[in-house]
Enzyme design. Structure first.
Site, PDB file in Angstrom:
ATOM      1  N   HIS A  53       0.710  -0.930   0.246  1.00  0.00           N
ATOM      2  CA  HIS A  53      -0.202  -0.197  -0.005  1.00  0.00           C
ATOM      3  C   HIS A  53       1.049   1.125   0.199  1.00  0.00           C
ATOM      4  O   HIS A  53       0.992   2.776   1.216  1.00  0.00           O
ATOM      5  CB  HIS A  53      -0.928  -0.138   0.924  1.00  0.00           C
ATOM      6  CG  HIS A  53      -2.124  -0.725   0.735  1.00  0.00           C
ATOM      7  ND1 HIS A  53      -2.957  -1.084   2.225  1.00  0.00           N
ATOM      8  CD2 HIS A  53      -2.343  -1.743   0.226  1.00  0.00           C
ATOM      9  CE1 HIS A  53      -3.766  -2.135   1.565  1.00  0.00           C
ATOM     10  NE2 HIS A  53      -3.500  -2.285   0.125  1.00  0.00           N
ATOM     11  N   ASP A 157      -5.690  -7.610   5.490  1.00  0.00           N
ATOM     12  CA  ASP A 157      -3.533  -7.157   5.039  1.00  0.00           C
ATOM     13  C   ASP A 157      -2.890  -8.670   5.697  1.00  0.00           C
ATOM     14  O   ASP A 157      -1.898  -8.952   4.313  1.00  0.00           O
ATOM     15  CB  ASP A 157      -3.111  -6.379   6.083  1.00  0.00           C
ATOM     16  CG  ASP A 157      -3.331  -4.979   5.328  1.00  0.00           C
ATOM     17  OD1 ASP A 157      -4.134  -4.393   4.637  1.00  0.00           O
ATOM     18  OD2 ASP A 157      -3.663  -3.907   6.433  1.00  0.00           O
ATOM     19  N   ILE A 360      -5.663   6.633   9.123  1.00  0.00           N
ATOM     20  CA  ILE A 360      -4.807   7.239   9.429  1.00  0.00           C
ATOM     21  C   ILE A 360      -4.983   8.701   9.914  1.00  0.00           C
ATOM     22  O   ILE A 360      -4.797   9.216  11.315  1.00  0.00           O
ATOM     23  CB  ILE A 360      -3.850   7.243   8.641  1.00  0.00           C
ATOM     24  CG1 ILE A 360      -2.444   6.280   8.561  1.00  0.00           C
ATOM     25  CG2 ILE A 360      -2.180   8.659   8.803  1.00  0.00           C
ATOM     26  CD1 ILE A 360      -1.463   6.381   7.664  1.00  0.00           C
ATOM     27  N   THR A 361      -5.857   9.120   9.366  1.00  0.00           N
ATOM     28  CA  THR A 361      -6.021  10.350   9.213  1.00  0.00           C
ATOM     29  C   THR A 361      -7.182  10.944  10.313  1.00  0.00           C
ATOM     30  O   THR A 361      -7.499  11.883  10.743  1.00  0.00           O
ATOM     31  CB  THR A 361      -7.044  11.377   8.055  1.00  0.00           C
ATOM     32  OG1 THR A 361      -7.902  10.310   7.586  1.00  0.00           O
ATOM     33  CG2 THR A 361      -6.086  11.566   6.786  1.00  0.00           C
TER      34      THR A 361
END
Length: 454
Positions: A53, A157, A360-361
């Site tokens: 990614h 993942d 993440i954000t």
């Protein structure tokens, strides 16, 4: 905002750097130092985001200007609780913000969890990402089956990385030792399982869709377990996510099987009941029970089955680990806090504050709040600590060498230079190798008459 003083942020992952960014935006005169126990910044962007990614990892570009021209200092290779205590940092800095994430795996709580071949996702993901803490994990992957317990993106993942062909892994930063193990011990059946149904799975559509794009692996779904629509009582936002996921899963169920060597079984309504051993301390199977959902509650059915697997990876969530000198809320699995406040002048942000959630954000909100707490505290101070100058003096006296941002840039350049064609980098997976590189560079510069400073 006319505020001065110094802030120390412990942890250089996204939460900590969003906080640093917000502080410097609102109060440019405040000195901000970001500490990390590793010589490398960016936390889980480097050590947790999947190696394939690379677009997600590009969030690093947002943070690079903070260090290169934004007035934020990086001090890596500094371990709080070992090299320096948090009580000392609080005397040196006017504000301390803890941004260390949640590095502990939640336990399944079933028999056999201590068998060889059982790994938490923090360790397993860290291993294939080349995180120094797990570089020597050497997981047992005898094949042909692997169970991945969890119905979130981390589980996808893990399953996807295990299913990549060498060609698919070529353009990633998958750690070389992990790539070698995966290629040497290919698996044929990967079981991704969760207690709830497909509508309740926490996958994002983009991650789920990738399972159908693998070159040599097919996702297998049980059509009879797929509802046509999300439950009517589901919250609207969650229902939109579920609707997209169900559409993708129905597509998997309807498409023709390919003649490929790997099958990724998406098993819903399965709860792990025991990890089975082979009598020699190794994993030989996983006992699961079929479940059903009644009014949102997971209920047992009494129907069980055994999956023949030699490896089990649990992806059921993370929790904060004890941090020296700071209370831990064991029940919530976070550093004890009230709305991000541990006590005046000491704050916590990100997963260490609220647990693992979101992308993440999603850490921006708590980062902004922590920045607000920090600046409010600074605005009431009339005297200030020595900040970074004092820290460097203490570390130097104790014989500890911190890694500055320029040092990190040298490590970064070396990783990129030693990558094979097409790969973004080949990571150093041991801290000693990173420090040896920096020392060699230092000696070279001094030999040609260049004075080296931090």
């Amino acid at each position: 905002m006319s505020v001065t003083g110094s802030v120390c942020i412990i942890g250089s992952g996204p939460a900590g750097l969003y906080c640093a960014e917000e502080i410097k935006r609102l109060a440019p005169e405040v000195a901000v130092d970001v500490l990390d126990r590793l010589p490398t910044p960016y936390g889980l962007v480097r050590g947790g985001v999947a190696p394939d990614h690379q677009k997600t990892k590009q969030v690093i570009r947002q943070f690079e200007p903070l260090f290169s021209k934004g007035g934020v200092r990086f001090l890596g290779n500094v371990s709080v609780g070992h090299d320096i205590d948090i009580s000392e940092l609080r005397r040196l800095y006017d504000v301390v913000v803890i941004a260390v994430g949640a590095a502990g795996d939640r336990k399944l709580g079933v028999k056999g969890e201590d068998l060889a071949g059982v790994y938490g996702s923090a360790a397993f993901v860290g291993w294939y990402n080349g995180h120094p803490d797990f570089a020597d994990l050497a997981p047992r992957i005898p094949g042909p089956g692997v169970a991945v317990i969890g119905n979130g993106n981390v589980a996808l993942d893990v399953a996807r990385i295990l299913a990549l062909t060498p060609e698919e892994a070529h353009d990633t930063d998958l750690a070389r030792p992990a790539a070698s193990v995966i290629e040497r011990h290919p698996v044929t059946d990967i079981y991704v399982l969760g207690r709830r149904g497909p509508a309740q799975a926490a996958f994002t559509a983009a991650e789920l869709r990738e399972m159908g794009e693998l070159a040599q692996a097919d996702p297998i779904v049980e059509p009879h377990l797929l509802p046509e629509h999300p439950p009517e009582d589901m919250e609207p936002r969650a229902a939109r996510v579920a609707k997209r996921n169900l559409e993708i899963l129905h597509g998997f169920a309807q498409r023709a099987r390919r003649d490929v060597p790997v099958r990724v079984h998406m098993l819903f309504h399965r709860a792990p009941r025991a990890i089975l051993g082979n009598g020699q301390g190794n994993v030989a199977g996983l006992l699961v029970e079929h479940t059903k959902l009644v009014k949102g509650q997971v209920l047992s059915t009494g129907v069980t089955e055994s999956l023949k697997v030699g490896t089990v990876v649990t992806c059921i969530g993370y929790k904060a680990v004890p941090f020296p000198g700071v209370p831990l809320d064991e029940r919530r699995g976070v550093i004890a806090n009230t709305d991000g406040v541990v006590e005046p002048g000491l704050y916590v942000v990100g997963w260490a504050r609220h647990g693992p959630r979101g992308v993440i954000t999603a850490n921006r909100a708590s980062a902004r709040e922590a920045a607000g707490h920090a600046l409010e505290h600074l605005s009431g101070k009339t005297t200030h600590g020595s900040g970074g100058a004092g820290l460097e003096k203490i570390l130097s006296a104790r014989g500890y060498r911190h890694v500055c941002y320029d040092d990190w840039c040298r490590i970064d350049a070396a990783e990129r230079a030693r990558a094979h064609d097409g790969a973004p980098r080949e990571k150093f997976i041991h801290v000693s190798d990173m420090l040896a590189l920096l020392e060699e560079n230092r000696r070279h510069l001094e030999a040609v008459g260049v004075k080296v400073t931090d």
